[in-house]
Design an enzyme around this catalytic site. Structure first.
Site, mmCIF file in Angstrom:
data_model
loop_
_atom_site.group_PDB
_atom_site.id
_atom_site.type_symbol
_atom_site.label_atom_id
_atom_site.label_comp_id
_atom_site.label_asym_id
_atom_site.label_seq_id
_atom_site.Cartn_x
_atom_site.Cartn_y
_atom_site.Cartn_z
ATOM 1 N N ASP A 59 0.901 -1.230 0.031
ATOM 2 C CA ASP A 59 -0.092 0.010 0.029
ATOM 3 C C ASP A 59 0.898 1.112 -0.079
ATOM 4 O O ASP A 59 1.000 2.054 1.040
ATOM 5 C CB ASP A 59 -1.086 0.195 1.006
ATOM 6 C CG ASP A 59 -2.160 -0.858 0.855
ATOM 7 O OD1 ASP A 59 -2.076 -1.240 -0.266
ATOM 8 O OD2 ASP A 59 -3.061 -1.102 1.784
ATOM 9 N N ASN A 92 -3.233 -4.450 -1.283
ATOM 10 C CA ASN A 92 -4.432 -4.416 -2.360
ATOM 11 C C ASN A 92 -4.647 -3.183 -3.096
ATOM 12 O O ASN A 92 -5.011 -3.299 -4.237
ATOM 13 C CB ASN A 92 -5.746 -4.766 -1.502
ATOM 14 C CG ASN A 92 -5.798 -3.847 -0.252
ATOM 15 O OD1 ASN A 92 -4.926 -3.251 0.280
ATOM 16 N ND2 ASN A 92 -7.151 -3.382 0.016
ATOM 17 N N HIS A 93 -4.289 -2.105 -2.359
ATOM 18 C CA HIS A 93 -4.167 -0.803 -3.368
ATOM 19 C C HIS A 93 -3.202 -0.957 -4.483
ATOM 20 O O HIS A 93 -3.545 -0.434 -5.579
ATOM 21 C CB HIS A 93 -3.918 0.510 -2.415
ATOM 22 C CG HIS A 93 -5.172 0.551 -1.570
ATOM 23 N ND1 HIS A 93 -5.874 1.835 -1.699
ATOM 24 C CD2 HIS A 93 -5.379 0.275 -0.299
ATOM 25 C CE1 HIS A 93 -6.726 1.834 -0.740
ATOM 26 N NE2 HIS A 93 -6.612 0.967 0.164
ATOM 27 N N ARG A 256 -9.974 -9.678 5.914
ATOM 28 C CA ARG A 256 -9.984 -8.964 7.269
ATOM 29 C C ARG A 256 -9.841 -9.982 8.136
ATOM 30 O O ARG A 256 -8.827 -10.720 8.589
ATOM 31 C CB ARG A 256 -11.095 -8.100 7.342
ATOM 32 C CG ARG A 256 -11.039 -6.901 6.396
ATOM 33 C CD ARG A 256 -9.977 -5.710 6.921
ATOM 34 N NE ARG A 256 -10.201 -4.623 5.732
ATOM 35 C CZ ARG A 256 -9.071 -3.710 5.964
ATOM 36 N NH1 ARG A 256 -8.094 -3.796 6.765
ATOM 37 N NH2 ARG A 256 -9.027 -2.779 5.016
ATOM 38 N N HIS A 277 -1.827 -3.482 6.345
ATOM 39 C CA HIS A 277 -3.237 -3.503 5.686
ATOM 40 C C HIS A 277 -4.294 -3.133 6.659
ATOM 41 O O HIS A 277 -5.439 -2.752 6.430
ATOM 42 C CB HIS A 277 -3.607 -4.962 5.016
ATOM 43 C CG HIS A 277 -4.957 -5.131 4.815
ATOM 44 N ND1 HIS A 277 -5.317 -4.479 3.790
ATOM 45 C CD2 HIS A 277 -5.846 -5.808 5.068
ATOM 46 C CE1 HIS A 277 -6.647 -4.688 3.258
ATOM 47 N NE2 HIS A 277 -6.853 -5.838 4.188
#
Length: 320
Positions: A59, A92-93, A256, A277
């Protein structure tokens, strides 16, 4: 007390265990990254810092204003610090950014990225998926990343920055408006290569960690969100190492609750699992979650230094 399996020097003394630094989510905050780097240099001896293994937990983009500067900084680390080892995990970004600029590997089974849209198509209107140039066979997360949220605020009352990923600042850092196909041309080739080369998981066989009992010799697995419970670990690692894009949402990069704990099968041999994260700093035995920032402007960017378990923040030990 030296870590088991630590190398010995030519005089027969046991060498200090090597330093491993795990850096949490940066999210486009270049000044925070600069200050954190400076503070790491302040608290680690020059010799140990110059030869450290540095694992960035992913990220690098979105939310903060300077994604372009952050990636420039990271790209130039290997030449500026040639004796360090640098690992750049995909968050994930970053995965979504890579998808938008077209540098993700195609699915290995010959199926198009378009097939992955179906599973989540009920979210398309709310998330305002990207429909501009090049969308026709784009990996789902790229379309969500460049989309425009229908709702202005999230469930916590925070205003979206363009998309569900808060990607507008990333577009703007490259000089184009959010959701513009011009970003594909505006991102320099060396940045595209960085995004293409990011790893989805990283393993280290010989890392030391200090606890009440002294030094503990461990394996280390670094992955942005964590490893899924109830799924075979070796199969997960294989899928992550090969960057398998058949699945439209990669849980070890974006999950998550299902990736919070260390899978039971990894507890037989001491294994550190380190992630970012989650928007938290959470240290419980060998499970390390280093994301004190969460991409929020007023939160610090943090790193953990092994084996000492020392937490270093961009807000600590400032010399200016």
């Amino acid at each position: 007390m030296a870590c088991p399996n630590s190398p010995t020097t030519s005089t027969g003394d046991t060498a200090k265990p090597r330093v491993v630094i795990c850096v949490g989510d940066i999210h486009g905050y270049f000044v925070k990254l600069q200050n954190l780097w400076s503070n790491l240099q302040s608290v680690i001896s020059p010799q140990e810092f110059s030869s450290a293994t540095i694992i960035f937990l992913g990220d690098y983009c979105d939310r903060g204003p300077d994604t372009k500067k952050v990636i420039d900084f990271l790209i130039h680390l290997p030449s500026a610090y040639p004796n360090q080892k640098h690992v750049f995990l995909s968050g994930n970004h970053d995965l979504a950014f890579a998808a938008f600029v077209g540098v993700l590997p195609e699915p290995p089974n010959g199926v198009s990225f378009k097939e992955g849209w179906k599973e989540y198509e009920e979210n398309e209107e709310r998330e305002g998926w990207y429909k501009g140039d090049g969308y026709e066979n784009m990996y789902l997360q790229g379309r969500i990343w460049a989309g425009t949220m229908k709702d202005k605020f999230d469930s916590k009352g925070t205003e979206y920055m363009g998309s569900n990923y808060d990607a507008a600042p990333t577009f703007e850092s490259y000089g184009v408006p959010h959701g513009s196909a011009d970003l594909m041309k505006a991102v320099p080739n060396e940045h595209k290569k960085f995004l293409a080369d990011m790893v989805w998981v990283h393993e280290e066989e010989d890392v030391c960690i200090e606890n009440e009992e002294g030094m503990k010799h461990c394996k280390l697995i670094a992955v942005h969100a964590g490893l899924e419970k109830g799924k075979n670990v070796e199969e997960q690692l294989k899928s992550l190492k090969t960057k398998d894009t058949r699945v439209p949402k990669i849980e070890p990069l974006s999950g998550r609750k299902n990736v919070w704990d260390i899978p039971k099968e990894l507890t037989e041999k001491p294994t550190i699992v380190v992630s970012g994260h989650h928007g938290k700093l959470h240290i419980e035995d060998l499970r390390l979650i280093i994301d004190e920032s969460g991409g929020l402007e007023n939160n610090p960017v943090a790193a953990i230094v092994l084996p000492s378990m020392k937490i270093v923040r961009d807000t600590d030990y400032l010399t200016n």
